[in-house]
Each structure stands twice: as structure tokens, then as C-alpha cells.
Design an enzyme around this catalytic site. Sequence first.
Site, short mmCIF file in Angstrom:
data_model
loop_
_atom_site.label_atom_id
_atom_site.label_comp_id
_atom_site.label_asym_id
_atom_site.label_seq_id
_atom_site.Cartn_x
_atom_site.Cartn_y
_atom_site.Cartn_z
N GLY A 1 -9.55 -4.11 1.36
CA GLY A 1 -9.16 -3.60 2.68
C GLY A 1 -9.68 -2.19 2.87
O GLY A 1 -10.69 -1.80 2.30
N ASP A 2 -8.94 -1.44 3.65
CA ASP A 2 -9.40 -0.09 3.96
C ASP A 2 -9.01 0.94 2.92
O ASP A 2 -9.59 2.03 2.87
CB ASP A 2 -8.81 0.34 5.32
CG ASP A 2 -7.30 0.36 5.29
OD1 ASP A 2 -6.71 -0.71 5.01
OD2 ASP A 2 -6.69 1.40 5.54
N ARG B 1 -11.82 -9.80 -1.80
CA ARG B 1 -11.52 -9.07 -0.56
C ARG B 1 -10.98 -7.67 -0.86
O ARG B 1 -10.14 -7.48 -1.72
CB ARG B 1 -10.47 -9.85 0.23
CG ARG B 1 -9.98 -9.17 1.52
CD ARG B 1 -8.72 -8.39 1.32
NE ARG B 1 -8.22 -7.85 2.60
CZ ARG B 1 -7.28 -6.91 2.69
NH1 ARG B 1 -6.74 -6.41 1.61
NH2 ARG B 1 -6.88 -6.47 3.87
N THR C 1 -3.09 -3.96 8.15
CA THR C 1 -4.09 -4.99 7.87
C THR C 1 -5.46 -4.32 7.82
O THR C 1 -6.01 -3.90 8.84
CB THR C 1 -4.04 -6.08 8.95
OG1 THR C 1 -2.71 -6.62 8.99
CG2 THR C 1 -5.01 -7.21 8.61
N GLY C 2 -6.00 -4.24 6.62
CA GLY C 2 -7.14 -3.39 6.35
C GLY C 2 -8.39 -3.65 7.15
O GLY C 2 -9.16 -2.73 7.47
N THR D 1 0.83 -1.20 0.00
CA THR D 1 0.00 0.00 0.00
C THR D 1 0.87 1.25 0.00
O THR D 1 1.88 1.29 0.69
CB THR D 1 -0.92 0.01 1.23
OG1 THR D 1 -1.65 -1.20 1.27
CG2 THR D 1 -1.87 1.19 1.19
N THR E 1 -2.09 2.50 6.35
CA THR E 1 -1.52 1.26 5.82
C THR E 1 -1.46 0.24 6.93
O THR E 1 -1.19 0.57 8.08
CB THR E 1 -0.12 1.52 5.22
OG1 THR E 1 0.37 0.30 4.66
CG2 THR E 1 0.86 2.02 6.27
#
Lengths: 134, 175
Positions: A31-32, A29, A54-55, A1, A52
Site C-alpha cells: 500500500g502507501d 501487494r 486503503t493504500g 497501520t 492510514t
Amino acid sequence: TVGAVACDFEGNVAAATSTGGMTNKKFGRIGDSPMIGAGTYANNNTCAVSCTGTGEFFIRGVVAYDVSCLMEYKGLSLKDAADEVVQKRLISIGGDGGLIAVDAKGNITTPFNTEGMYRASIDTHGTQKLDIYK
Amino acid sequence: MKKIAIAIHGGAGTLLKGIMTPDKEISYKKSLETALNAGYKILENKGNAVDAVTEAVRILEDSPLFNAGKGSVFTNAGSHEMDASIMNGENLEAGAVSLISGIKNPILLAKNIMQKSEHVFLAGTGAMEYANLLGYKLEPEDYFYDDFRYNQWQEIKDSDNFQLDHNVQKDSKFG
């Protein structure tokens, strides 16, 4: 990221984040990173944030907006708000990662709670910082 | 004192000893510096913050070293799925894109969504349709191929594990 936050001469702030996701991810999937409020947020009244890590944890914690809220509703400084979110709230839900943030005065903060952080910044004095935090 | 300021990040994850060689570290830092200075130059020239963050991220997307754009990691299916977003603090406008493939610079598409569409978040095939409408060209799969990323994927592709950006430990906390 990867991501960036900036404050321009007009005092406008902006944030951007981009990612290739996680190796071996499946089921569509995400993430954020693409989620406004979770991984990216900007508001001239408070700050601009790019995250940045684990989303899933950043989504649950609505992390980027949480930093802004702590500034707007609780009156915290940029640094105190970002530290509260990354070092306390994110950790309390098992989240790992960090963020970069800037406010409309050009203050910068870059807290993280895990290793392998690649960061660079130029502050309002023109001072450049560049490091890989191991 | 100038009011302008910029910060960038290039990911998160575990750095395994031996993987980050001195030469690699120089390459990472050089790429970060290039992106940082490009964004800062826009600010110095009275450009706006949106353009500055876009340019910094665009440059990082073009580097194979970071997990975004060209350096995107492999999915379980051996493909590349990318996400990006951008937000303007002046007016709270935002643009985001998710689950797209073949787009060289997802951040540019996110910016286009923010500035040219009535929407905030486009995903998957619909986002690809919108990119096509705007004339985006698709890069071939080999543009996104990287030996390091491929080997990362090979290590875990038959498992339910997944890895964060720079994590190369199979049994790490991220797996």
C-alpha cells in the site's frame, strides 16, 4: 497501520509509518505506507505527514506530498491543506482513511473520512488528546 | 508555550459493535498513550523529531493490538508481510522497506536504510539480505500469531476479499 509525526525544538519535522498490510492480501501487494510521498512525507518548509487507509487511493493521490504541495505552492495552512486532501481530493477518487500531520511551528491536524480512527497527540501547549473515533 | 508537538495514529477501519469492548478500548488507549508519551519524552529532552517518531512507532509495532510489527495481519498465504517508511524533514532523507517478514521492528530497518545506506527503498528478499547484513534477528512465526488476526483471515482466506486494519465485517465496503 501505525504512524507518527513530530516537530522538535529545532523546528525539524519527521514522519514515520509502519503496517502489516491488509488481511488476505496476495501477489506481493503493498500500500502507501512504505511509499515516500504517498503515505509518508516530511519537509521542514511545509509539514510531516503519515497516512492510514486503503493504500491504493493514497498512492493514486500521492496524498502525503499533496498536503505539502498545497502548503508550499498554494500557501494553505496545515489544516486547510490536509482537509482539502482528505475531505475533497481523496473522497473524489473514492479513497477512505485519514492522516496525521504537523508543521514546523508545531501545529497539528488529524483529518479522516472514515470510522475506526485511533489517534493521540500532544500539542505545543502540552495538551494531550487521545481518542478512538467511531 | 513549547514548540514541540507529536501526533500518532493506530490504524483505520470499521469498528464492529461488540468487538470493541470497554476493556479493549482501555487497552488500545493505554498503548496509544504509552507510544505518545515515549515520543514526547524524547522531544522534551531535546531529542530530534526522527528519533521521536521512530520510538513512538516502534512501541506501536510491539503491541499486538495494531496492524504493524507484532500485530500484523495474515496474508493470503498465512504469512506476515510488513512495510515501513520514515522521512526527515530537515534534509529530505528517507528510508523505506517493504514485503519483509520476521523483522520485529520494520521501522528500525527503514531508519537504518535512511541513515546507513545510499538507498531509499528496499523490498523483499533484498531488504531481508540488508537486514541480515546489519545483524537483525528474525522472530519466529508464532511471535506474530494472534487469535483475532487469525480468525479475521480464516473468514476470507478462500475468497478474493481483503480487509483493512480493524475491519471485521466480511461484506463491508473494504472487502
